[in-house]
Structures are given as C-alpha cells and as structure tokens.
Design an enzyme around this catalytic site. Structure first.
Site, PDB file in Angstrom:
ATOM      1  N   GLY A  43     -73.920 -33.041 -27.892  1.00  0.00           N
ATOM      2  CA  GLY A  43     -73.494 -31.907 -28.716  1.00  0.00           C
ATOM      3  C   GLY A  43     -72.119 -31.414 -28.314  1.00  0.00           C
ATOM      4  O   GLY A  43     -71.883 -30.215 -28.198  1.00  0.00           O
ATOM      5  N   ALA A  44     -71.192 -32.369 -28.110  1.00  0.00           N
ATOM      6  CA  ALA A  44     -69.882 -32.015 -27.563  1.00  0.00           C
ATOM      7  C   ALA A  44     -68.826 -31.844 -28.639  1.00  0.00           C
ATOM      8  O   ALA A  44     -67.649 -31.738 -28.330  1.00  0.00           O
ATOM      9  CB  ALA A  44     -69.434 -33.080 -26.563  1.00  0.00           C
ATOM     10  N   ASN A  45     -69.248 -31.811 -29.911  1.00  0.00           N
ATOM     11  CA  ASN A  45     -68.225 -31.709 -30.966  1.00  0.00           C
ATOM     12  C   ASN A  45     -67.808 -30.268 -31.265  1.00  0.00           C
ATOM     13  O   ASN A  45     -66.898 -30.027 -32.027  1.00  0.00           O
ATOM     14  CB  ASN A  45     -68.689 -32.430 -32.241  1.00  0.00           C
ATOM     15  CG  ASN A  45     -69.983 -31.877 -32.795  1.00  0.00           C
ATOM     16  OD1 ASN A  45     -70.399 -30.784 -32.402  1.00  0.00           O
ATOM     17  ND2 ASN A  45     -70.617 -32.598 -33.682  1.00  0.00           N
ATOM     18  N   ILE A  48     -69.843 -24.720 -26.639  1.00  0.00           N
ATOM     19  CA  ILE A  48     -69.608 -24.854 -25.202  1.00  0.00           C
ATOM     20  C   ILE A  48     -69.620 -26.321 -24.786  1.00  0.00           C
ATOM     21  O   ILE A  48     -69.016 -26.677 -23.781  1.00  0.00           O
ATOM     22  CB  ILE A  48     -70.597 -24.015 -24.355  1.00  0.00           C
ATOM     23  CG1 ILE A  48     -72.032 -24.476 -24.523  1.00  0.00           C
ATOM     24  CG2 ILE A  48     -70.502 -22.563 -24.687  1.00  0.00           C
ATOM     25  CD1 ILE A  48     -72.995 -23.677 -23.648  1.00  0.00           C
ATOM     26  N   SER A 172     -81.682 -21.424 -21.738  1.00  0.00           N
ATOM     27  CA  SER A 172     -81.261 -20.124 -22.242  1.00  0.00           C
ATOM     28  C   SER A 172     -82.172 -19.047 -21.691  1.00  0.00           C
ATOM     29  O   SER A 172     -83.328 -19.307 -21.349  1.00  0.00           O
ATOM     30  CB  SER A 172     -81.341 -20.096 -23.759  1.00  0.00           C
ATOM     31  OG  SER A 172     -81.144 -18.779 -24.220  1.00  0.00           O
ATOM     32  N   TYR A 201     -87.855 -21.466 -30.492  1.00  0.00           N
ATOM     33  CA  TYR A 201     -86.631 -21.667 -29.703  1.00  0.00           C
ATOM     34  C   TYR A 201     -86.925 -21.350 -28.230  1.00  0.00           C
ATOM     35  O   TYR A 201     -86.596 -22.134 -27.339  1.00  0.00           O
ATOM     36  CB  TYR A 201     -85.508 -20.776 -30.230  1.00  0.00           C
ATOM     37  CG  TYR A 201     -84.191 -20.915 -29.476  1.00  0.00           C
ATOM     38  CD1 TYR A 201     -83.476 -22.104 -29.516  1.00  0.00           C
ATOM     39  CD2 TYR A 201     -83.670 -19.862 -28.724  1.00  0.00           C
ATOM     40  CE1 TYR A 201     -82.265 -22.243 -28.831  1.00  0.00           C
ATOM     41  CE2 TYR A 201     -82.463 -19.989 -28.036  1.00  0.00           C
ATOM     42  CZ  TYR A 201     -81.762 -21.179 -28.097  1.00  0.00           C
ATOM     43  OH  TYR A 201     -80.576 -21.309 -27.415  1.00  0.00           O
TER      44      TYR A 201
HETATM   45  N1  LIG Z   1     -74.312 -19.568 -27.855  1.00  0.00           N
HETATM   46  C1  LIG Z   1     -75.110 -18.904 -27.060  1.00  0.00           C
HETATM   47  O1  LIG Z   1     -75.030 -17.679 -26.981  1.00  0.00           O
HETATM   48  C2  LIG Z   1     -76.159 -19.619 -26.238  1.00  0.00           C
HETATM   49  C3  LIG Z   1     -77.018 -18.858 -25.462  1.00  0.00           C
HETATM   50  C4  LIG Z   1     -77.978 -19.502 -24.703  1.00  0.00           C
HETATM   51  C5  LIG Z   1     -78.065 -20.891 -24.727  1.00  0.00           C
HETATM   52  N2  LIG Z   1     -77.228 -21.624 -25.498  1.00  0.00           N
HETATM   53  C6  LIG Z   1     -77.380 -23.085 -25.491  1.00  0.00           C
HETATM   54  O2  LIG Z   1     -76.129 -23.709 -25.352  1.00  0.00           O
HETATM   55  C7  LIG Z   1     -76.183 -25.020 -25.910  1.00  0.00           C
HETATM   56  C8  LIG Z   1     -74.934 -25.255 -26.737  1.00  0.00           C
HETATM   57  O3  LIG Z   1     -74.924 -24.385 -27.824  1.00  0.00           O
HETATM   58  P1  LIG Z   1     -73.631 -23.747 -28.488  1.00  0.00           P
HETATM   59  O4  LIG Z   1     -73.770 -22.302 -28.347  1.00  0.00           O
HETATM   60  O5  LIG Z   1     -72.416 -24.429 -28.030  1.00  0.00           O
HETATM   61  O6  LIG Z   1     -73.974 -24.074 -30.024  1.00  0.00           O
HETATM   62  P2  LIG Z   1     -73.264 -24.913 -31.155  1.00  0.00           P
HETATM   63  O7  LIG Z   1     -71.840 -24.527 -31.268  1.00  0.00           O
HETATM   64  O8  LIG Z   1     -74.145 -24.767 -32.328  1.00  0.00           O
HETATM   65  O9  LIG Z   1     -73.358 -26.398 -30.586  1.00  0.00           O
HETATM   66  C9  LIG Z   1     -74.569 -27.093 -30.583  1.00  0.00           C
HETATM   67  C10 LIG Z   1     -74.288 -28.570 -30.543  1.00  0.00           C
HETATM   68  O10 LIG Z   1     -75.547 -29.266 -30.588  1.00  0.00           O
HETATM   69  C11 LIG Z   1     -75.456 -30.257 -31.566  1.00  0.00           C
HETATM   70  N3  LIG Z   1     -76.745 -30.645 -32.123  1.00  0.00           N
HETATM   71  C12 LIG Z   1     -77.633 -29.887 -32.821  1.00  0.00           C
HETATM   72  N4  LIG Z   1     -78.665 -30.631 -33.228  1.00  0.00           N
HETATM   73  C13 LIG Z   1     -78.433 -31.893 -32.781  1.00  0.00           C
HETATM   74  C14 LIG Z   1     -79.122 -33.129 -32.889  1.00  0.00           C
HETATM   75  N5  LIG Z   1     -80.273 -33.239 -33.565  1.00  0.00           N
HETATM   76  N6  LIG Z   1     -78.594 -34.213 -32.311  1.00  0.00           N
HETATM   77  C15 LIG Z   1     -77.422 -34.151 -31.636  1.00  0.00           C
HETATM   78  N7  LIG Z   1     -76.731 -33.018 -31.510  1.00  0.00           N
HETATM   79  C16 LIG Z   1     -77.223 -31.911 -32.085  1.00  0.00           C
HETATM   80  C17 LIG Z   1     -74.553 -29.691 -32.625  1.00  0.00           C
HETATM   81  O11 LIG Z   1     -74.075 -30.737 -33.440  1.00  0.00           O
HETATM   82  P3  LIG Z   1     -73.584 -30.495 -34.961  1.00  0.00           P
HETATM   83  O12 LIG Z   1     -72.220 -29.930 -34.878  1.00  0.00           O
HETATM   84  O13 LIG Z   1     -73.623 -31.850 -35.565  1.00  0.00           O
HETATM   85  O14 LIG Z   1     -74.567 -29.542 -35.595  1.00  0.00           O
HETATM   86  C18 LIG Z   1     -73.479 -29.063 -31.741  1.00  0.00           C
HETATM   87  O15 LIG Z   1     -72.578 -30.022 -31.291  1.00  0.00           O
HETATM   88  C19 LIG Z   1     -77.495 -25.083 -26.694  1.00  0.00           C
HETATM   89  O16 LIG Z   1     -78.435 -25.857 -25.956  1.00  0.00           O
HETATM   90  C20 LIG Z   1     -77.935 -23.648 -26.779  1.00  0.00           C
HETATM   91  O17 LIG Z   1     -79.333 -23.524 -26.848  1.00  0.00           O
HETATM   92  C21 LIG Z   1     -76.270 -21.019 -26.244  1.00  0.00           C
END
Ligand SMILES: NC(=O)c1ccc[n+]([C@@H]2O[C@H](COP(=O)([O-])OP(=O)(O)OC[C@H]3O[C@@H](n4cnc5c(N)ncnc54)[C@H](OP(=O)(O)O)[C@@H]3O)[C@@H](O)[C@H]2O)c1
Ligand SMILES: *[C@@H]1O[C@H](CO)[C@@H](O)[C@H](O)[C@H]1NC(C)=O
Ligand SMILES: *[C@@H]1O[C@H](CO)[C@@H](O)[C@H](O)[C@H]1NC(C)=O
Length: 322
Positions: A43-45, A48, A172, A201
């Site tokens: 999920g590096a696109n 975070i 999380s 979740y």
């Molecule tokens: N943001 C917060 O406040 C927060 C808080 C607590 C924990 N987290 C955790 O941090 C991590 C990163 O989240 P983020 O906040 O950076 O969110 P984000 O911007 O939505 O990034 C999530 C990434 O996961 C990818 N992904 C989703 N479903 C997938 C699948 N089936 N196969 C492969 N990749 C998939 C997405 O790809 P696409 O672009 O293709 O959808 C995107 O690259 C997550 O595990 C999240 O639970 C975040």
C-alpha cells in the site's frame, strides 16, 4: 478587553502545545543506512506507506512498492525517485483482497529477489460497506489481516535467510477503541451474522497485534524481529469509504479537522520508520508501538490463547494448513 486577550492567548498557546506534543509528536531520529538491503512496503502508492517507502529509499534501500493500483504506484515511484535520487525503486502488483494475487506476488519476489530485510505490512482499508474479498472473506479482515498473514508466511524463509531482519505491521489504536468487548468472534470471523463497519475494522487491527505476538514467539532465535504499531491520526485517504457508513464521518474527517488535528503523512510514517530501522528496538520483538515509543495495547491484544486460535483459523482460511 484584556480578559478576552488573555483568554485568546491561552487558547492559542494551548493549541500550539497540543499540536507540538500530542498531534505532531516525535520523529524517528535514527540515521541507520539500508544500503544493499531490500524493503517491501504494501500500500505504498499513497498515505503513510508512500512516505515510509520514501524514507527507506533515502536510506539507500532497494524498495519494492506492493500495490493493487499499479498506475498510481508508478506515479508514486516516480515521485520517490525524484525526491530521493534513488534508482532502486520497483513496483509490483499486489491485491491483498485476493489470495491468488498474494501468491502471484510472492512467487514473483521469490523468483527475482535474493533477500528481504524489512517487510512493512502497511496497506489497509477502513469502515467499508459489507464487501467481500475474492475468497469470500469480510473485506477488512481479509485485506488487513488474512492477506498479510499469507504474505508474511510465504516470505518467512527469505526473511529468515536475510536476518537480522524485521517485519512491521501497521495496526491502529482502533484495535481497542472500535473492537467490541468480546474481541474477535471466532464463530463468525467473516461477520455474516452481524456486520458493523467500525467493529470489523477494530477486529482486523486487533488481529494484527495478536499475530505480531504469535509470530515473535515462532521467530525467537532466528534474528527476525516483529513490531506492530499505531501510526497516529493522519490526513490520508483511509476514510474514503467511511463517509457513506456513518453520518459523523465527514464531521470527523474533513479539511478543517485534518489541518488542525491530524498528522501529515510524513509525520504519520515516523513510528513505522522507527520500528523498521531504529537501533534501540533491534532486540525487541512482538511489541506494540505508538508515537515512536513502546506502548501497551489493549488487554484483548495480549491474549495469547486468542492469538493461537486466530493463527490456526487463519492458516485454514488461507490454505496454509498442511
Ligand atoms: N490514517 C490514519 O489516521 C490511520 C490511523 C491508524 C492506522 N492507520 C493504518 O495505516 C495504514 C496506512 O493507511 P493510510 O492512512 O496511509 O491510508 P491510505 O492513504 O488509504 O493508504 C492505504 C493503502 O492501502 C492500499 N490498499 C487498500 N486495500 C488494498 C488491497 N486490497 N490490496 C493492496 N493494497 C490495498 C491502498 O491502495 P489503493 O490506493 O489502491 O486504494 C493504499 O495504498 C493502514 O493499515 C491503516 O489502517 C491509519
Ligand atoms: C502482521 O500481521 C499479519 C496479519 O495479521 C500476520 O500474519 C503477521 O504475522 C504479522 N506480522 C507481524 C510482524 O506482526
Ligand atoms: C542487541 O544485541 C546485540 C547482540 O547481542 C548487541 O550487540 C546490541 O548492543 C543490542 N542492542 C540493543 C539496543 O540492546
């Protein structure tokens, strides 16, 4: 007049202190280099994951972006190359909501790479409608736990061969906040009987921590250490599916709250980076981290019986049971 001046001053200073210490928080200060090492970030696109990958690239690592949307990932790779000067960035397709895709991806890596020093299970999905993965798993448990479970297991030999190596799981604080008191319902792991987007979740994130503990036990003495973490509240796209599920979601996640109360993705990547490279945690394994420091996860997350049970069920669900 002067009362309001003082009142206003107190509010502003209070907010600035809150921002500095409770919202932005600490950064990872390690100068560790990763030349000659290979890192996979799922999920590096965006979000975070992208910032974490950028940091790994800056430290000299070969970085593999494992993403389901490869055109978005190609763009991120281009940005990372530009920002870091690295020429060692690779994009591969990985859809964690498909066991076949997990197997195809890991086969490709096993064929092409001769080492894997750091695996960062970062990809995640939050509060979506009652969707199912290709294999019929509830979408959040499938994407956040079962896909990474299979992925991690398929890479274990390569990771062990590359020791000292690390596996980092982005969990999380939702593992405790959103999870119902009973924890994971092992008789209804796919939430067929009752589905609540937020609880699902929470349970998937609880699974991440339980697994980090179970895995640490299994990997004792191998030189592979494991970490799970809460990255903070960050302005990313994670809430993209939440707005239709809860009326309050747009009130919590919007431009205003993001600007004032959430971390930037770079700030949000710091605990992942810390777990991936910091020297101070090199000999710790199976622990949970928050705000660039070790933290205590919920009681449910420390239940070793639940961890074992979940491991067995997961093995069966992803077809690893021999
Ligand atoms: N943001 C917060 O406040 C927060 C808080 C607590 C924990 N987290 C955790 O941090 C991590 C990163 O989240 P983020 O906040 O950076 O969110 P984000 O911007 O939505 O990034 C999530 C990434 O996961 C990818 N992904 C989703 N479903 C997938 C699948 N089936 N196969 C492969 N990749 C998939 C997405 O790809 P696409 O672009 O293709 O959808 C995107 O690259 C997550 O595990 C999240 O639970 C975040
Ligand atoms: C990360 O989480 C996955 C899925 O929950 C699990 O299979 C894996 O063992 C975990 N690894 C670590 C280091 O926690
Ligand atoms: C970790 O263990 C190694 C080898 O025993 C030791 O050299 C190193 O100082 C330890 N690091 C920390 C932070 O405890």
């Amino acid at each position: 007049m002067s009362f309001w001046l003082i009142f206003g001053g107190v509010i502003v200073v209070g907010y600035l202190l809150l921002r500095r210490f409770a919202i932005v928080g600490k950064s990872c200060t390690s100068k560790a280099r990763l030349d000659g090492k290979t890192v996979i970030v799922t999920g590096a696109n965006t979000g975070i994951g992208k910032e974490t990958a950028k940091d790994m690239a800056r430290r000299g690592a070969r970085v593999i972006l494992a993403c389901r949307d490869t055109s978005k990932a190609d763009k991120a790779a281009q940005e990372i190359r530009q920002d870091t000067g690295s020429t060692n960035i690779v994009v591969h397709k990985l859809n964690l909501a498909s066991l076949q895709s997990v197997r195809d991806f890991s086969q490709k890596i096993l064929d092409e790479e001769n080492r894997l020093d750091i695996l960062i299970n970062n990809a995640g999905i939050m509060m979506c409608p009652q969707w199912e993965t290709e294999d019929g798993f509830e979408m959040q448990m499938g994407t956040n736990h079962l896909g990474p479970f299979l992925l991690t297991n398929l890479f274990l030999d390569l990771i062990k061969k590359s020791a000292p190596s690390r596996i980092v799981n982005v969990s999380s604080t939702a593992h405790s906040l959103f999870t119902p008191a009973g924890g994971i319902d092992f008789d209804d792991i796919n939430c067929k009987k009752s589905y609540d987007p937020m609880a699902a979740y929470g349970k998937s994130k609880l699974a991440n921590i339980l697994f980090t503990r179970a895995l640490a036990k299994r990997l004792k003495g191998t030189g592979v250490t494991t970490y799970s973490l809460h990255p903070g509240s960050i302005q990313t796209d994670l809430q993209r599916t939440a707005a239709d599920q809860y009326f309050w979601a747009p009130l919590l996640f919007n431009k205003f709250t993001y600007a004032f109360f959430f971390k930037t993705p770079t700030q949000g990547a710091q605990t992942s980076i810390f777990c991936a490279v910091d020297e101070s945690v090199a000999n710790s394994s199976g622990k949970y981290y928050d705000a660039v420091a070790e933290a205590q996860p919920s009681k449910l997350a420390q239940d070793d019986n639940a961890a074992m049970r979940l491991w067995e069920i997961s093995e069966e669900m992803v077809g690893l049971k021999k």
